[in-house]
Write a protein that holds these residues in place. Sequence first.
Motif: not given
Length: 165
Positions: A36-53
């Motif tokens: 749900q958090v991820a979907k909300r971040l997409v709705e906010l038009k966020l995009q990451f060049d990289l996800i480092l975990t």
Amino acid sequence: MSDLYIIRHGIAAERGTYTRDGERPLTEEGRRKTRQVAKRLVELKLQFDLILTSPLVRAQQTAEILQAEGLSARLEVSDYLAPDGSLEAWLAWFNKWQRSHPDAPLAIVGHQPDLGNWAETLVWGQARDGLVLKKAGVIGLTIPGLGQAIANSSLFWLSPPKFLL
């Protein structure tokens, strides 16, 4: 300048339920809320060049959910983000990464209290264990040019997951 999104892993199995802490996975509720958090971040038009975990299972699963929801095409595992990882070592990596990816937004997924302490250090120059990042919560920082991250970053976002659900 680069935007850095600091994301804590989602709700995981209780401590002590697995022989090794690093093997604790997300719970079903943790998966659902993280999605749900991820979907909300997409709705906010966020995009990451990289996800480092972090290499721990719960952090990797969180990062994989973020990636599956379309926040980044690239995902990498980093020992710097494991509990008690080194901010200084990560900053050396970040400075190299920033040279080849100027202005590219980056997300890191890891653990508390490290992430809160890292954010405090990047903004105020020292950690005081005062910034608490809830599970699946997000901190947004703007990190200035190369070599200027410590105590020169700007906090622009601190959100517990309940404000993103």
